[in-house]
Scaffold this motif. Structure first.
Motif, PDB file in Angstrom:
ATOM      1  N   TRP A  73       0.977  -1.214   0.175  1.00 32.88           N
ATOM      2  CA  TRP A  73      -0.201   0.074  -0.126  1.00 32.88           C
ATOM      3  C   TRP A  73       0.897   1.355  -0.053  1.00 32.88           C
ATOM      4  O   TRP A  73       0.525   2.284  -0.652  1.00 32.88           O
ATOM      5  CB  TRP A  73      -0.860   0.119   1.336  1.00 32.88           C
ATOM      6  CG  TRP A  73      -2.053  -1.075   1.084  1.00 32.88           C
ATOM      7  CD1 TRP A  73      -2.216  -2.224   1.819  1.00 32.88           C
ATOM      8  CD2 TRP A  73      -2.939  -1.027   0.112  1.00 32.88           C
ATOM      9  NE1 TRP A  73      -3.076  -2.831   1.131  1.00 32.88           N
ATOM     10  CE2 TRP A  73      -4.041  -2.001   0.316  1.00 32.88           C
ATOM     11  CE3 TRP A  73      -3.418  -0.017  -0.560  1.00 32.88           C
ATOM     12  CZ2 TRP A  73      -4.936  -2.440  -0.574  1.00 32.88           C
ATOM     13  CZ3 TRP A  73      -4.799  -0.191  -1.365  1.00 32.88           C
ATOM     14  CH2 TRP A  73      -5.599  -1.442  -1.437  1.00 32.88           C
ATOM     15  N   PHE A  76       2.113   1.968  -3.572  1.00 36.23           N
ATOM     16  CA  PHE A  76       0.806   2.427  -4.245  1.00 36.23           C
ATOM     17  C   PHE A  76       0.748   3.827  -3.976  1.00 36.23           C
ATOM     18  O   PHE A  76       0.375   4.796  -4.974  1.00 36.23           O
ATOM     19  CB  PHE A  76      -0.429   1.742  -3.926  1.00 36.23           C
ATOM     20  CG  PHE A  76      -1.771   1.905  -4.683  1.00 36.23           C
ATOM     21  CD1 PHE A  76      -1.700   1.677  -5.868  1.00 36.23           C
ATOM     22  CD2 PHE A  76      -2.799   2.476  -4.090  1.00 36.23           C
ATOM     23  CE1 PHE A  76      -2.698   2.078  -6.720  1.00 36.23           C
ATOM     24  CE2 PHE A  76      -3.860   2.872  -4.445  1.00 36.23           C
ATOM     25  CZ  PHE A  76      -3.622   2.728  -5.919  1.00 36.23           C
ATOM     26  N   LEU A  77       0.821   4.118  -2.676  1.00 31.96           N
ATOM     27  CA  LEU A  77       0.634   5.497  -2.208  1.00 31.96           C
ATOM     28  C   LEU A  77       1.801   6.446  -2.959  1.00 31.96           C
ATOM     29  O   LEU A  77       1.561   7.636  -3.256  1.00 31.96           O
ATOM     30  CB  LEU A  77       0.837   5.885  -0.865  1.00 31.96           C
ATOM     31  CG  LEU A  77       0.874   7.303  -0.186  1.00 31.96           C
ATOM     32  CD1 LEU A  77      -0.325   7.953  -0.337  1.00 31.96           C
ATOM     33  CD2 LEU A  77       1.077   7.244   1.374  1.00 31.96           C
ATOM     34  N   ASN A  79       3.264   5.973  -5.981  1.00 33.99           N
ATOM     35  CA  ASN A  79       2.851   6.105  -7.250  1.00 33.99           C
ATOM     36  C   ASN A  79       1.827   7.162  -7.271  1.00 33.99           C
ATOM     37  O   ASN A  79       1.860   7.928  -8.166  1.00 33.99           O
ATOM     38  CB  ASN A  79       2.118   4.779  -7.713  1.00 33.99           C
ATOM     39  CG  ASN A  79       3.224   3.855  -8.303  1.00 33.99           C
ATOM     40  OD1 ASN A  79       4.151   4.188  -8.518  1.00 33.99           O
ATOM     41  ND2 ASN A  79       2.731   2.530  -8.114  1.00 33.99           N
ATOM     42  N   ILE A  80       0.743   7.266  -6.411  1.00 37.00           N
ATOM     43  CA  ILE A  80      -0.375   8.362  -6.450  1.00 37.00           C
ATOM     44  C   ILE A  80       0.379   9.610  -6.199  1.00 37.00           C
ATOM     45  O   ILE A  80      -0.227  10.618  -6.985  1.00 37.00           O
ATOM     46  CB  ILE A  80      -1.408   8.005  -5.582  1.00 37.00           C
ATOM     47  CG1 ILE A  80      -2.206   6.710  -5.693  1.00 37.00           C
ATOM     48  CG2 ILE A  80      -2.331   9.034  -5.154  1.00 37.00           C
ATOM     49  CD1 ILE A  80      -3.109   6.153  -4.809  1.00 37.00           C
ATOM     50  N   ILE A  83       2.251  10.835  -9.129  1.00 35.59           N
ATOM     51  CA  ILE A  83       1.224  11.411 -10.172  1.00 35.59           C
ATOM     52  C   ILE A  83       0.709  12.803  -9.969  1.00 35.59           C
ATOM     53  O   ILE A  83       0.853  13.668 -10.549  1.00 35.59           O
ATOM     54  CB  ILE A  83       0.333  10.379 -10.636  1.00 35.59           C
ATOM     55  CG1 ILE A  83       0.876   9.068 -11.178  1.00 35.59           C
ATOM     56  CG2 ILE A  83      -0.866  11.021 -11.433  1.00 35.59           C
ATOM     57  CD1 ILE A  83       0.096   7.962 -11.481  1.00 35.59           C
ATOM     58  N   ALA A  84       0.262  12.977  -8.814  1.00 36.24           N
ATOM     59  CA  ALA A  84      -0.242  14.161  -8.095  1.00 36.24           C
ATOM     60  C   ALA A  84       0.724  15.280  -8.058  1.00 36.24           C
ATOM     61  O   ALA A  84       0.569  16.579  -8.107  1.00 36.24           O
ATOM     62  CB  ALA A  84      -0.715  13.933  -6.741  1.00 36.24           C
TER      63      ALA A  84
END
Length: 129
Positions: A73, A76-77, A79-80, A83-84
């Motif tokens: 997780w 995954f964070l 990656n987010i 992108i942000a």
């Protein structure tokens, strides 16, 4: 933090910066544009190394808190957030003397993703001691 983690963070940052600098050179050469007033190899290198050190620090904290089951997780964070992080530079105002400002987003978007990709690639070998 252990020395191994710091070395891996710096190595992943250096790999990301090399990839970013090569991408910048190829992008500017292929599209005949120049954004050196805004972004240069030193800024790419520093941002990549600092970013991967911060990512490694978070990864290390998960290990120290015995939360290894959340490492997926965490990736995954990352990656987010990568992108942000593109949103800020997309909305920035460029100097008036820059030619082809519409090409700037195509340069910065991958540069924000390279540190995360490098970190995630090398994170499979990180062991929290």
């Amino acid at each position: 933090m252990k020395n191994k983690l710091i070395i891996r963070a710096v190595v992943s940052g250096i790999l990301a910066s090399i990839t970013g600098i090569c991408y910048q050179l190829a992008y500017e050469s292929a599209l005949n544009c120049n954004f050196s007033k805004i972004i240069n190899p030193i800024s790419i290198t520093m941002a990549s190394i600092i970013g991967t050190i911060l990512m490694t620090f978070g990864y290390w904290i998960l290990g120290k808190l015995k939360l290894e089951k959340y490492q997926l997780w965490y990736l995954f964070l990352i990656n987010i957030l990568s992108i942000a992080s593109i949103i800020g530079p997309m909305g920035s105002t460029l100097p008036l003397d820059i030619e082809n400002p519409e090409l700037f987003p195509g340069l910065i978007a991958p540069l924000h993703l390279f540190p995360a990709l490098s970190f995630i690639t090398l994170s499979t070998s990180i062991k929290n001691d």
